[in-house]
Enzyme design. Sequence first.
Site, mmCIF file in Angstrom:
data_model
loop_
_atom_site.group_PDB
_atom_site.id
_atom_site.type_symbol
_atom_site.label_atom_id
_atom_site.label_comp_id
_atom_site.label_asym_id
_atom_site.label_seq_id
_atom_site.Cartn_x
_atom_site.Cartn_y
_atom_site.Cartn_z
ATOM 1 N N GLY A 1 0.821 -1.204 0.000
ATOM 2 C CA GLY A 1 0.000 0.000 0.000
ATOM 3 C C GLY A 1 0.853 1.250 0.000
ATOM 4 O O GLY A 1 1.776 1.380 -0.800
ATOM 5 N N ASP A 2 0.579 2.130 0.938
ATOM 6 C CA ASP A 2 1.358 3.363 1.013
ATOM 7 C C ASP A 2 2.250 3.381 2.241
ATOM 8 O O ASP A 2 2.631 4.437 2.725
ATOM 9 C CB ASP A 2 0.419 4.565 1.029
ATOM 10 C CG ASP A 2 -0.553 4.494 2.205
ATOM 11 O OD1 ASP A 2 -0.669 3.347 2.782
ATOM 12 O OD2 ASP A 2 -1.133 5.505 2.558
#
Lengths: 407, 165
Positions: free
Chosen positions: A324-325
Amino acid sequence: MSTARLLTIREMLGRVHLRLILFAVLLAAASLTLSGGLVIRSYAQRNLDLVARTVAYTVEPAVVFDDRQAILDGIASVADSGGVRQVEVRDPAGRVLATWTNPRAGLPDWLLATGNRLLWRRPATASLVHSGTRIGEVRITGNPEALLRFALAGAIIALTTLALTVIATRILARRLQRDVIGPLEHVAEVAHAVRTERSFDRRVPVAGIAEIDRFGQDFNALLAELQGWHATLTRENAELAERVLLDPLTGLGNRAAFEAALPRAVTAAVTTSQSFAVLYCDVDRFKAINDAHGHEAGDAVLMAIGQRLRAVLRQDDQAFRLGGDEFVILLAPVGGDDVVGRIAARLGQAMTAPIMLLNGHAVATGLSIGVATYPDDGLSPEELLRRADRAMYDEKRARSHNTTEDL
Amino acid sequence: MATGEPALTPFALAGAAEAGSYDPAVARVVQSLAEYTRWPTPRNPLRLCVAGPALHAGRLDGLRLADGRTIDRRTMPPSAVTPGACDAVYIGQLPPLAQRQLTTTLRGRGVMTIAEADPACRSQAMFCLSFSAQAVSFRLNVDAVARSGLRVDPRVLRLSAGGQP
Protein backbone atom coordinates in the site's frame (compact mmCIF):
# COMPACT_ATOMS: atom_id res chain seq x y z
CA MET A 1 27.01 -58.70 -7.91
CA SER A 2 30.50 -59.34 -6.73
CA THR A 3 31.68 -57.24 -3.83
CA ALA A 4 35.35 -57.87 -4.64
CA ARG A 5 37.70 -54.93 -4.20
CA LEU A 6 38.23 -53.03 -7.42
CA LEU A 7 41.63 -53.30 -9.04
CA THR A 8 43.71 -50.21 -9.57
CA ILE A 9 45.23 -49.76 -13.00
CA ARG A 10 48.66 -50.08 -11.47
CA GLU A 11 47.86 -53.45 -9.96
CA MET A 12 46.34 -54.55 -13.21
CA LEU A 13 49.35 -53.36 -15.20
CA GLY A 14 51.65 -55.07 -12.72
CA ARG A 15 49.73 -58.31 -12.98
CA VAL A 16 49.54 -58.20 -16.74
CA HIS A 17 53.25 -57.45 -16.95
CA LEU A 18 54.10 -60.19 -14.50
CA ARG A 19 52.00 -62.73 -16.37
CA LEU A 20 53.43 -61.63 -19.67
CA ILE A 21 56.98 -61.86 -18.38
CA LEU A 22 56.39 -65.20 -16.68
CA PHE A 23 54.77 -66.54 -19.80
CA ALA A 24 57.59 -65.30 -22.04
CA VAL A 25 60.33 -66.46 -19.70
CA LEU A 26 58.75 -69.85 -19.12
CA LEU A 27 58.12 -70.30 -22.81
CA ALA A 28 61.69 -69.35 -23.66
CA ALA A 29 63.03 -71.47 -20.81
CA ALA A 30 60.91 -74.44 -21.81
CA SER A 31 61.87 -74.29 -25.46
CA LEU A 32 65.53 -73.65 -24.64
CA THR A 33 65.56 -76.43 -22.07
CA LEU A 34 63.91 -78.83 -24.46
CA SER A 35 66.05 -78.04 -27.48
CA GLY A 36 69.19 -77.59 -25.38
CA GLY A 37 68.47 -80.83 -23.55
CA LEU A 38 68.04 -82.71 -26.79
CA VAL A 39 71.20 -81.20 -28.26
CA ILE A 40 73.18 -81.83 -25.08
CA ARG A 41 71.87 -85.37 -24.91
CA SER A 42 72.85 -86.04 -28.48
CA TYR A 43 76.27 -84.50 -27.87
CA ALA A 44 76.70 -86.50 -24.69
CA GLN A 45 75.83 -89.69 -26.50
CA ARG A 46 78.20 -88.81 -29.31
CA ASN A 47 80.90 -87.90 -26.84
CA LEU A 48 80.49 -91.21 -25.06
CA ASP A 49 80.62 -93.06 -28.37
CA LEU A 50 83.74 -91.11 -29.26
CA VAL A 51 85.36 -91.94 -25.92
CA ALA A 52 84.45 -95.58 -26.46
CA ARG A 53 86.05 -95.58 -29.90
CA THR A 54 89.11 -93.79 -28.60
CA VAL A 55 89.46 -96.24 -25.74
CA ALA A 56 89.06 -99.10 -28.19
CA TYR A 57 91.76 -97.66 -30.43
CA THR A 58 94.07 -96.98 -27.51
CA VAL A 59 93.75 -100.31 -25.75
CA GLU A 60 93.68 -102.46 -28.87
CA PRO A 61 97.44 -103.29 -28.84
CA ALA A 62 97.27 -103.91 -25.09
CA VAL A 63 94.50 -106.43 -25.68
CA VAL A 64 96.45 -108.01 -28.48
CA PHE A 65 99.50 -108.28 -26.23
CA ASP A 66 97.17 -109.41 -23.39
CA ASP A 67 98.64 -106.78 -21.07
CA ARG A 68 95.96 -106.04 -18.43
CA GLN A 69 97.86 -103.22 -16.80
CA ALA A 70 98.43 -101.58 -20.16
CA ILE A 71 94.70 -101.87 -20.85
CA LEU A 72 93.90 -100.06 -17.60
CA ASP A 73 96.56 -97.42 -18.27
CA GLY A 74 95.22 -96.91 -21.76
CA ILE A 75 91.67 -96.49 -20.50
CA ALA A 76 92.73 -94.07 -17.78
CA SER A 77 94.71 -91.95 -20.22
CA VAL A 78 91.60 -91.42 -22.34
CA ALA A 79 88.70 -91.57 -19.92
CA ASP A 80 90.18 -89.70 -17.01
CA SER A 81 89.04 -86.36 -18.40
CA GLY A 82 85.58 -86.74 -16.86
CA GLY A 83 82.26 -87.56 -18.43
CA VAL A 84 82.99 -91.26 -18.00
CA ARG A 85 81.86 -93.29 -15.03
CA GLN A 86 82.96 -96.80 -15.89
CA VAL A 87 84.79 -98.54 -18.69
CA GLU A 88 84.71 -102.25 -19.28
CA VAL A 89 86.77 -104.15 -21.81
CA ARG A 90 85.56 -107.66 -22.64
CA ASP A 91 86.86 -110.28 -24.94
CA PRO A 92 84.55 -111.71 -27.63
CA ALA A 93 83.41 -114.44 -25.23
CA GLY A 94 82.17 -111.76 -22.81
CA ARG A 95 84.87 -112.22 -20.21
CA VAL A 96 85.89 -109.00 -18.57
CA LEU A 97 89.48 -108.13 -19.38
CA ALA A 98 89.58 -104.86 -17.46
CA THR A 99 87.20 -102.66 -15.50
CA TRP A 100 88.03 -99.06 -14.80
CA THR A 101 85.86 -96.83 -12.58
CA ASN A 102 86.25 -93.08 -12.45
CA PRO A 103 87.68 -92.35 -9.01
CA ARG A 104 86.28 -88.83 -9.00
CA ALA A 105 82.56 -89.46 -8.63
CA GLY A 106 81.38 -86.72 -6.27
CA LEU A 107 77.63 -87.08 -6.50
CA PRO A 108 75.48 -89.79 -4.91
CA ASP A 109 74.94 -92.92 -6.98
CA TRP A 110 71.16 -92.61 -7.30
CA LEU A 111 71.55 -89.11 -8.75
CA LEU A 112 74.18 -90.30 -11.21
CA ALA A 113 71.97 -93.24 -12.16
CA THR A 114 69.01 -90.94 -12.77
CA GLY A 115 71.16 -88.59 -14.79
CA ASN A 116 72.47 -91.51 -16.78
CA ARG A 117 68.97 -92.74 -17.53
CA LEU A 118 68.00 -89.26 -18.75
CA LEU A 119 71.09 -88.64 -20.82
CA TRP A 120 72.09 -91.95 -22.28
CA ARG A 121 69.62 -94.54 -23.37
CA ARG A 122 72.39 -97.13 -23.57
CA PRO A 123 76.01 -97.52 -22.55
CA ALA A 124 78.31 -96.62 -25.38
CA THR A 125 80.04 -99.58 -26.93
CA ALA A 126 82.82 -99.91 -29.43
CA SER A 127 84.27 -103.04 -30.96
CA LEU A 128 87.93 -103.84 -30.62
CA VAL A 129 89.00 -104.79 -34.10
CA HIS A 130 92.49 -105.89 -34.91
CA SER A 131 93.41 -106.52 -38.53
CA GLY A 132 89.76 -107.06 -39.39
CA THR A 133 89.14 -109.47 -36.54
CA ARG A 134 86.91 -108.63 -33.63
CA ILE A 135 88.99 -109.15 -30.53
CA GLY A 136 86.79 -107.58 -27.91
CA GLU A 137 84.39 -104.82 -26.94
CA VAL A 138 84.60 -101.60 -24.95
CA ARG A 139 81.52 -100.68 -22.93
CA ILE A 140 81.35 -97.21 -21.33
CA THR A 141 78.91 -95.84 -18.80
CA GLY A 142 78.73 -92.05 -18.80
CA ASN A 143 79.21 -89.75 -15.86
CA PRO A 144 76.53 -87.04 -15.91
CA GLU A 145 78.07 -85.10 -13.04
CA ALA A 146 79.39 -82.23 -15.13
CA LEU A 147 76.12 -81.98 -17.01
CA LEU A 148 74.11 -82.10 -13.79
CA ARG A 149 76.23 -79.32 -12.36
CA PHE A 150 75.73 -77.39 -15.59
CA ALA A 151 71.97 -77.91 -15.40
CA LEU A 152 71.96 -76.82 -11.75
CA ALA A 153 73.95 -73.67 -12.56
CA GLY A 154 71.60 -73.02 -15.47
CA ALA A 155 68.57 -73.38 -13.22
CA ILE A 156 70.06 -71.01 -10.66
CA ILE A 157 70.91 -68.46 -13.35
CA ALA A 158 67.43 -68.80 -14.84
CA LEU A 159 65.78 -68.25 -11.46
CA THR A 160 68.00 -65.26 -10.74
CA THR A 161 67.18 -63.81 -14.13
CA LEU A 162 63.51 -64.41 -13.49
CA ALA A 163 63.74 -62.63 -10.15
CA LEU A 164 65.53 -59.69 -11.78
CA THR A 165 62.92 -59.60 -14.50
CA VAL A 166 60.11 -59.56 -11.95
CA ILE A 167 61.79 -56.65 -10.17
CA ALA A 168 62.24 -54.87 -13.49
CA THR A 169 58.56 -55.47 -14.20
CA ARG A 170 57.62 -53.81 -10.95
CA ILE A 171 59.80 -50.83 -11.76
CA LEU A 172 58.37 -50.58 -15.26
CA ALA A 173 54.83 -50.79 -13.93
CA ARG A 174 55.63 -48.02 -11.48
CA ARG A 175 57.09 -45.89 -14.25
CA LEU A 176 54.11 -46.57 -16.44
CA GLN A 177 51.89 -45.59 -13.59
CA ARG A 178 53.76 -42.35 -13.10
CA ASP A 179 53.60 -41.50 -16.81
CA VAL A 180 50.11 -42.69 -17.68
CA ILE A 181 48.06 -43.22 -14.58
CA GLY A 182 49.41 -40.13 -12.85
CA PRO A 183 47.79 -37.83 -15.46
CA LEU A 184 44.61 -39.90 -15.36
CA GLU A 185 44.56 -39.54 -11.60
CA HIS A 186 44.94 -35.78 -12.10
CA VAL A 187 41.81 -35.84 -14.21
CA ALA A 188 40.01 -37.94 -11.62
CA GLU A 189 41.13 -35.62 -8.85
CA VAL A 190 39.98 -32.54 -10.76
CA ALA A 191 36.64 -34.20 -11.49
CA HIS A 192 36.27 -35.06 -7.83
CA ALA A 193 37.13 -31.50 -6.74
CA VAL A 194 34.67 -30.08 -9.25
CA ARG A 195 31.91 -32.35 -8.00
CA THR A 196 32.48 -31.96 -4.26
CA GLU A 197 33.84 -28.41 -3.98
CA ARG A 198 32.25 -26.84 -7.06
CA SER A 199 35.72 -25.60 -8.01
CA PHE A 200 34.90 -25.11 -11.66
CA ASP A 201 38.08 -23.08 -12.13
CA ARG A 202 40.27 -26.22 -11.81
CA ARG A 203 41.87 -27.47 -15.03
CA VAL A 204 43.67 -30.69 -15.94
CA PRO A 205 47.41 -30.04 -16.51
CA VAL A 206 49.20 -31.09 -19.70
CA ALA A 207 50.41 -34.70 -19.42
CA GLY A 208 52.60 -35.00 -22.51
CA ILE A 209 50.79 -38.10 -23.77
CA ALA A 210 48.72 -37.54 -26.89
CA GLU A 211 45.63 -39.55 -25.92
CA ILE A 212 45.52 -38.31 -22.38
CA ASP A 213 46.13 -34.72 -23.47
CA ARG A 214 43.29 -34.93 -25.98
CA PHE A 215 41.11 -36.30 -23.22
CA GLY A 216 42.35 -33.60 -20.86
CA GLN A 217 41.62 -30.85 -23.40
CA ASP A 218 38.08 -32.11 -23.94
CA PHE A 219 37.67 -32.43 -20.22
CA ASN A 220 38.92 -28.88 -19.70
CA ALA A 221 36.59 -27.59 -22.42
CA LEU A 222 33.73 -29.39 -20.72
CA LEU A 223 34.78 -27.84 -17.43
CA ALA A 224 34.84 -24.39 -19.05
CA GLU A 225 31.29 -24.91 -20.34
CA LEU A 226 30.21 -26.17 -16.95
CA GLN A 227 31.80 -23.15 -15.35
CA GLY A 228 29.89 -20.86 -17.72
CA TRP A 229 26.59 -22.59 -17.03
CA HIS A 230 27.28 -22.58 -13.35
CA ALA A 231 28.07 -18.84 -13.35
CA THR A 232 24.92 -18.07 -15.34
CA LEU A 233 22.79 -20.20 -13.08
CA THR A 234 24.28 -18.67 -9.97
CA ARG A 235 23.71 -15.18 -11.30
CA GLU A 236 20.15 -15.94 -12.33
CA ASN A 237 19.47 -17.55 -8.99
CA ALA A 238 20.82 -14.50 -7.22
CA GLU A 239 18.67 -12.26 -9.38
CA LEU A 240 15.64 -14.38 -8.67
CA ALA A 241 16.34 -14.35 -4.96
CA GLU A 242 16.78 -10.60 -5.08
CA ARG A 243 13.58 -10.18 -7.04
CA VAL A 244 11.67 -12.10 -4.39
CA LEU A 245 12.76 -9.53 -1.83
CA LEU A 246 12.14 -6.48 -4.04
CA ASP A 247 9.12 -4.36 -4.46
CA PRO A 248 8.79 -4.21 -8.24
CA LEU A 249 7.14 -0.79 -8.29
CA THR A 250 9.61 1.24 -6.26
CA GLY A 251 12.71 -0.93 -6.43
CA LEU A 252 12.87 -0.86 -2.61
CA GLY A 253 12.91 -3.98 -0.42
CA ASN A 254 9.49 -5.56 0.17
CA ARG A 255 7.89 -6.81 3.37
CA ALA A 256 9.78 -10.12 3.23
CA ALA A 257 13.08 -8.29 2.88
CA PHE A 258 12.18 -6.06 5.81
CA GLU A 259 11.15 -8.98 7.99
CA ALA A 260 14.57 -10.49 7.33
CA ALA A 261 16.44 -7.22 7.71
CA LEU A 262 14.95 -6.08 11.02
CA PRO A 263 16.10 -9.05 13.13
CA ARG A 264 19.48 -8.82 11.41
CA ALA A 265 19.74 -5.19 12.39
CA VAL A 266 18.81 -6.05 15.99
CA THR A 267 21.43 -8.79 16.12
CA ALA A 268 24.05 -6.49 14.66
CA ALA A 269 23.16 -3.77 17.15
CA VAL A 270 23.38 -6.24 20.05
CA THR A 271 26.79 -7.50 19.03
CA THR A 272 28.22 -4.05 18.33
CA SER A 273 26.35 -2.32 21.22
CA GLN A 274 25.15 0.38 18.90
CA SER A 275 21.74 1.87 18.43
CA PHE A 276 19.63 2.13 15.30
CA ALA A 277 16.23 3.50 14.42
CA VAL A 278 13.12 2.21 12.71
CA LEU A 279 11.10 4.85 10.80
CA TYR A 280 7.51 3.90 9.96
CA CYS A 281 6.17 6.10 7.14
CA ASP A 282 2.71 6.52 5.69
CA VAL A 283 1.86 8.58 2.60
CA ASP A 284 -0.56 11.45 3.30
CA ARG A 285 -3.69 11.72 1.18
CA PHE A 286 -2.78 8.62 -0.82
CA LYS A 287 -6.32 7.31 -0.90
CA ALA A 288 -7.57 10.67 -2.15
CA ILE A 289 -4.98 10.79 -4.95
CA ASN A 290 -5.91 7.29 -5.97
CA ASP A 291 -9.58 8.15 -6.03
CA ALA A 292 -9.06 11.40 -7.88
CA HIS A 293 -6.47 10.41 -10.48
CA GLY A 294 -6.60 6.61 -10.66
CA HIS A 295 -4.26 3.83 -9.69
CA GLU A 296 -1.67 4.83 -12.27
CA ALA A 297 -1.31 8.12 -10.50
CA GLY A 298 -1.06 6.28 -7.18
CA ASP A 299 1.73 4.14 -8.59
CA ALA A 300 3.53 7.21 -9.93
CA VAL A 301 3.29 8.81 -6.49
CA LEU A 302 4.70 5.68 -4.80
CA MET A 303 7.58 5.54 -7.32
CA ALA A 304 8.38 9.21 -6.78
CA ILE A 305 8.36 8.75 -3.02
CA GLY A 306 10.68 5.76 -3.35
CA GLN A 307 13.10 7.85 -5.40
CA ARG A 308 12.99 10.70 -2.90
CA LEU A 309 13.56 8.32 0.02
CA ARG A 310 16.61 6.88 -1.67
CA ALA A 311 17.94 10.33 -2.45
CA VAL A 312 17.79 11.38 1.20
CA LEU A 313 19.02 8.21 2.87
CA ARG A 314 22.68 7.52 3.56
CA GLN A 315 24.48 4.56 2.04
CA ASP A 316 23.95 2.19 4.96
CA ASP A 317 20.32 3.08 5.52
CA GLN A 318 17.65 0.79 4.08
CA ALA A 319 14.15 1.60 2.83
CA PHE A 320 11.31 -0.91 2.36
CA ARG A 321 7.76 -0.71 1.03
CA LEU A 322 5.60 -2.90 3.22
CA GLY A 323 2.57 -2.61 0.93
CA GLY A 324 0.00 0.00 0.00
CA ASP A 325 1.36 3.36 1.01
CA GLU A 326 3.39 2.12 3.96
CA PHE A 327 7.18 2.44 3.97
CA VAL A 328 9.73 1.50 6.63
CA ILE A 329 13.23 2.83 6.93
CA LEU A 330 16.05 1.23 8.93
CA LEU A 331 18.58 3.87 9.88
CA ALA A 332 22.05 2.50 10.30
CA PRO A 333 23.71 3.00 13.69
CA VAL A 334 23.05 6.52 14.80
CA GLY A 335 24.94 8.66 17.26
CA GLY A 336 21.85 10.13 18.91
CA ASP A 337 18.29 11.38 18.47
CA ASP A 338 19.70 14.35 16.79
CA VAL A 339 20.64 12.43 13.68
CA VAL A 340 17.30 10.65 13.54
CA GLY A 341 15.40 13.87 13.87
CA ARG A 342 17.49 15.53 11.21
CA ILE A 343 16.93 12.73 8.75
CA ALA A 344 13.20 12.66 9.53
CA ALA A 345 13.06 16.39 8.92
CA ARG A 346 14.92 16.03 5.65
CA LEU A 347 12.54 13.32 4.58
CA GLY A 348 9.57 15.53 5.28
CA GLN A 349 11.20 18.33 3.36
CA ALA A 350 11.90 16.07 0.40
CA MET A 351 8.20 15.33 0.12
CA THR A 352 7.01 18.93 -0.05
CA ALA A 353 7.65 19.39 -3.80
CA PRO A 354 4.53 18.42 -5.80
CA ILE A 355 4.67 15.22 -7.79
CA MET A 356 4.03 15.56 -11.54
CA LEU A 357 1.56 13.03 -12.89
CA LEU A 358 1.48 11.72 -16.48
CA ASN A 359 -1.87 13.47 -17.06
CA GLY A 360 -0.20 16.80 -16.43
CA HIS A 361 -1.56 17.35 -12.94
CA ALA A 362 0.69 17.89 -10.01
CA VAL A 363 -0.21 16.52 -6.64
CA ALA A 364 1.23 17.47 -3.29
CA THR A 365 1.70 14.84 -0.64
CA GLY A 366 3.73 14.20 2.49
CA LEU A 367 4.92 11.49 4.85
CA SER A 368 3.74 10.79 8.38
CA ILE A 369 6.81 9.34 10.13
CA GLY A 370 6.95 7.34 13.40
CA VAL A 371 10.34 6.70 14.97
CA ALA A 372 11.39 3.90 17.32
CA THR A 373 14.98 3.70 18.51
CA TYR A 374 16.86 0.68 19.66
CA PRO A 375 17.40 0.07 22.52
CA ASP A 376 15.42 3.00 24.03
CA ASP A 377 12.03 2.09 22.52
CA GLY A 378 12.35 -1.64 22.45
CA LEU A 379 14.69 -4.59 22.25
CA SER A 380 12.81 -6.98 19.99
CA PRO A 381 11.96 -6.40 16.32
CA GLU A 382 8.21 -6.72 17.05
CA GLU A 383 8.38 -4.20 19.86
CA LEU A 384 10.32 -1.73 17.77
CA LEU A 385 7.92 -2.06 14.85
CA ARG A 386 4.88 -1.68 17.10
CA ARG A 387 6.34 1.43 18.71
CA ALA A 388 7.25 2.97 15.38
CA ASP A 389 3.77 2.21 14.03
CA ARG A 390 2.10 3.81 17.04
CA ALA A 391 4.38 6.85 16.81
CA MET A 392 3.43 7.20 13.14
CA TYR A 393 -0.31 7.17 13.98
CA ASP A 394 0.28 9.70 16.73
CA GLU A 395 2.05 11.89 14.25
CA LYS A 396 -0.65 11.45 11.60
CA ARG A 397 -3.34 12.31 14.16
CA ALA A 398 -1.42 15.38 15.26
CA ARG A 399 -1.01 16.54 11.68
CA SER A 400 -4.69 15.99 10.87
CA HIS A 401 -5.64 18.20 13.84
CA ASN A 402 -3.32 20.91 12.56
CA THR A 403 -4.80 20.87 9.08
CA THR A 404 -8.38 20.66 7.98
CA GLU A 405 -7.43 18.23 5.31
CA ASP A 406 -8.07 14.58 5.75
CA LEU A 407 -4.76 12.80 5.80
CA MET B 1 102.59 -126.96 -20.92
CA ALA B 2 104.99 -129.91 -20.91
CA THR B 3 105.95 -130.23 -24.49
CA GLY B 4 109.61 -130.56 -23.76
CA GLU B 5 111.86 -132.48 -26.08
CA PRO B 6 113.14 -135.88 -24.87
CA ALA B 7 116.65 -135.33 -26.19
CA LEU B 8 117.52 -132.67 -23.70
CA THR B 9 119.89 -133.22 -20.84
CA PRO B 10 118.54 -133.17 -17.26
CA PHE B 11 120.15 -129.77 -16.74
CA ALA B 12 118.81 -128.63 -19.96
CA LEU B 13 115.53 -130.26 -19.15
CA ALA B 14 115.27 -128.30 -16.00
CA GLY B 15 116.25 -125.21 -17.88
CA ALA B 16 114.00 -126.06 -20.76
CA ALA B 17 111.14 -126.80 -18.46
CA GLU B 18 111.49 -123.34 -16.97
CA ALA B 19 112.26 -121.72 -20.27
CA GLY B 20 109.54 -123.62 -22.10
CA SER B 21 106.83 -122.14 -19.88
CA TYR B 22 107.55 -118.75 -21.48
CA ASP B 23 107.25 -120.10 -25.01
CA PRO B 24 103.53 -119.31 -25.62
CA ALA B 25 103.91 -115.82 -24.21
CA VAL B 26 106.99 -115.17 -26.30
CA ALA B 27 105.16 -116.43 -29.38
CA ARG B 28 102.28 -114.12 -28.67
CA VAL B 29 104.56 -111.11 -28.15
CA VAL B 30 106.50 -111.84 -31.32
CA GLN B 31 103.33 -112.33 -33.32
CA SER B 32 101.78 -109.12 -31.93
CA LEU B 33 104.92 -107.12 -32.63
CA ALA B 34 104.90 -108.41 -36.18
CA GLU B 35 101.25 -107.43 -36.49
CA TYR B 36 101.95 -103.83 -35.41
CA THR B 37 104.96 -103.45 -37.63
CA ARG B 38 104.71 -102.37 -41.27
CA TRP B 39 107.30 -103.40 -43.80
CA PRO B 40 107.93 -101.21 -46.84
CA THR B 41 106.30 -103.94 -48.91
CA PRO B 42 104.02 -106.56 -47.40
CA ARG B 43 105.87 -109.76 -46.58
CA ASN B 44 104.00 -113.04 -47.00
CA PRO B 45 105.10 -115.34 -45.59
CA LEU B 46 107.08 -113.39 -43.05
CA ARG B 47 110.54 -114.90 -42.81
CA LEU B 48 111.50 -115.07 -39.13
CA CYS B 49 115.09 -116.01 -38.54
CA VAL B 50 116.12 -117.27 -35.09
CA ALA B 51 119.79 -116.41 -34.70
CA GLY B 52 121.87 -118.27 -32.14
CA PRO B 53 120.61 -120.52 -29.38
CA ALA B 54 117.18 -119.41 -28.21
CA LEU B 55 115.61 -120.51 -24.93
CA HIS B 56 112.02 -119.43 -25.54
CA ALA B 57 111.57 -119.77 -29.29
CA GLY B 58 109.82 -123.15 -29.04
CA ARG B 59 106.42 -121.91 -30.20
CA LEU B 60 107.45 -119.66 -33.04
CA ASP B 61 106.67 -122.29 -35.67
CA GLY B 62 103.56 -121.98 -37.77
CA LEU B 63 102.38 -118.71 -36.32
CA ARG B 64 99.61 -116.99 -38.27
CA LEU B 65 99.09 -113.23 -38.11
CA ALA B 66 95.65 -111.72 -37.57
CA ASP B 67 95.45 -110.65 -41.20
CA GLY B 68 96.10 -114.17 -42.35
CA ARG B 69 99.77 -113.98 -43.22
CA THR B 70 101.94 -116.80 -41.98
CA ILE B 71 105.29 -116.70 -40.28
CA ASP B 72 107.99 -118.83 -41.79
CA ARG B 73 110.46 -119.58 -39.02
CA ARG B 74 113.99 -120.65 -39.80
CA THR B 75 116.95 -121.12 -37.50
CA MET B 76 120.45 -120.10 -38.59
CA PRO B 77 123.78 -119.03 -37.12
CA PRO B 78 124.24 -115.31 -36.65
CA SER B 79 126.77 -115.14 -39.42
CA ALA B 80 124.21 -116.39 -41.93
CA VAL B 81 121.70 -113.70 -41.16
CA THR B 82 121.42 -111.17 -43.98
CA PRO B 83 118.81 -108.56 -44.73
CA GLY B 84 117.90 -110.37 -47.90
CA ALA B 85 117.21 -113.65 -46.15
CA CYS B 86 115.18 -112.49 -43.16
CA ASP B 87 112.24 -110.08 -42.58
CA ALA B 88 112.57 -110.44 -38.81
CA VAL B 89 115.38 -111.73 -36.63
CA TYR B 90 114.92 -113.30 -33.20
CA ILE B 91 118.29 -112.91 -31.53
CA GLY B 92 118.92 -115.72 -29.11
CA GLN B 93 121.44 -116.20 -26.32
CA LEU B 94 124.39 -114.38 -27.87
CA PRO B 95 127.07 -112.33 -26.17
CA PRO B 96 126.43 -108.57 -26.26
CA LEU B 97 129.10 -107.95 -28.85
CA ALA B 98 127.69 -110.50 -31.24
CA GLN B 99 124.22 -109.06 -30.76
CA ARG B 100 125.56 -105.62 -31.52
CA GLN B 101 127.28 -106.82 -34.66
CA LEU B 102 124.08 -108.41 -35.85
CA THR B 103 121.93 -105.33 -35.28
CA THR B 104 124.50 -103.14 -36.98
CA THR B 105 124.32 -105.35 -40.05
CA LEU B 106 120.54 -105.17 -40.16
CA ARG B 107 120.10 -101.52 -39.35
CA GLY B 108 118.18 -99.55 -41.95
CA ARG B 109 117.53 -102.63 -44.08
CA GLY B 110 113.90 -103.19 -43.18
CA VAL B 111 114.45 -106.05 -40.75
CA MET B 112 112.67 -106.30 -37.41
CA THR B 113 114.98 -107.33 -34.56
CA ILE B 114 113.92 -108.90 -31.27
CA ALA B 115 116.53 -109.66 -28.62
CA GLU B 116 115.87 -112.44 -26.15
CA ALA B 117 118.89 -111.98 -23.91
CA ASP B 118 119.24 -108.23 -23.60
CA PRO B 119 117.01 -107.02 -20.77
CA ALA B 120 118.75 -103.59 -20.67
CA CYS B 121 118.25 -103.22 -24.42
CA ARG B 122 121.79 -102.11 -25.22
CA SER B 123 122.19 -104.19 -28.32
CA GLN B 124 120.40 -101.75 -30.62
CA ALA B 125 117.72 -104.37 -31.24
CA MET B 126 114.30 -102.81 -31.89
CA PHE B 127 112.59 -104.88 -29.23
CA CYS B 128 114.14 -106.54 -26.18
CA LEU B 129 112.20 -109.19 -24.25
CA SER B 130 112.19 -109.18 -20.49
CA PHE B 131 110.93 -112.04 -18.39
CA SER B 132 109.30 -111.74 -15.02
CA ALA B 133 107.69 -114.40 -12.87
CA GLN B 134 104.25 -113.53 -14.20
CA ALA B 135 104.67 -112.49 -17.78
CA VAL B 136 106.80 -111.68 -20.75
CA SER B 137 107.11 -108.04 -21.60
CA PHE B 138 109.31 -106.12 -23.96
CA ARG B 139 111.24 -102.92 -24.22
CA LEU B 140 111.37 -100.79 -27.29
CA ASN B 141 114.48 -98.98 -28.42
CA VAL B 142 113.14 -95.86 -30.02
CA ASP B 143 116.43 -95.08 -31.70
CA ALA B 144 116.63 -98.54 -33.23
CA VAL B 145 113.01 -98.39 -34.34
CA ALA B 146 113.62 -95.03 -35.96
CA ARG B 147 116.65 -96.34 -37.89
CA SER B 148 115.14 -99.68 -38.80
CA GLY B 149 113.42 -98.70 -42.00
CA LEU B 150 110.16 -100.12 -40.62
CA ARG B 151 107.06 -98.46 -39.28
CA VAL B 152 105.92 -99.48 -35.85
CA ASP B 153 102.45 -98.52 -34.61
CA PRO B 154 103.09 -95.80 -32.02
CA ARG B 155 100.57 -97.41 -29.68
CA VAL B 156 103.11 -100.20 -29.18
CA LEU B 157 105.42 -97.67 -27.61
CA ARG B 158 102.97 -97.31 -24.73
CA LEU B 159 103.09 -101.02 -24.10
CA SER B 160 106.84 -101.29 -23.86
CA ALA B 161 108.14 -101.60 -20.31
CA GLY B 162 109.45 -98.23 -19.17
CA GLY B 163 108.80 -96.96 -22.64
CA GLN B 164 105.84 -94.79 -21.75
CA PRO B 165 106.51 -91.13 -22.09
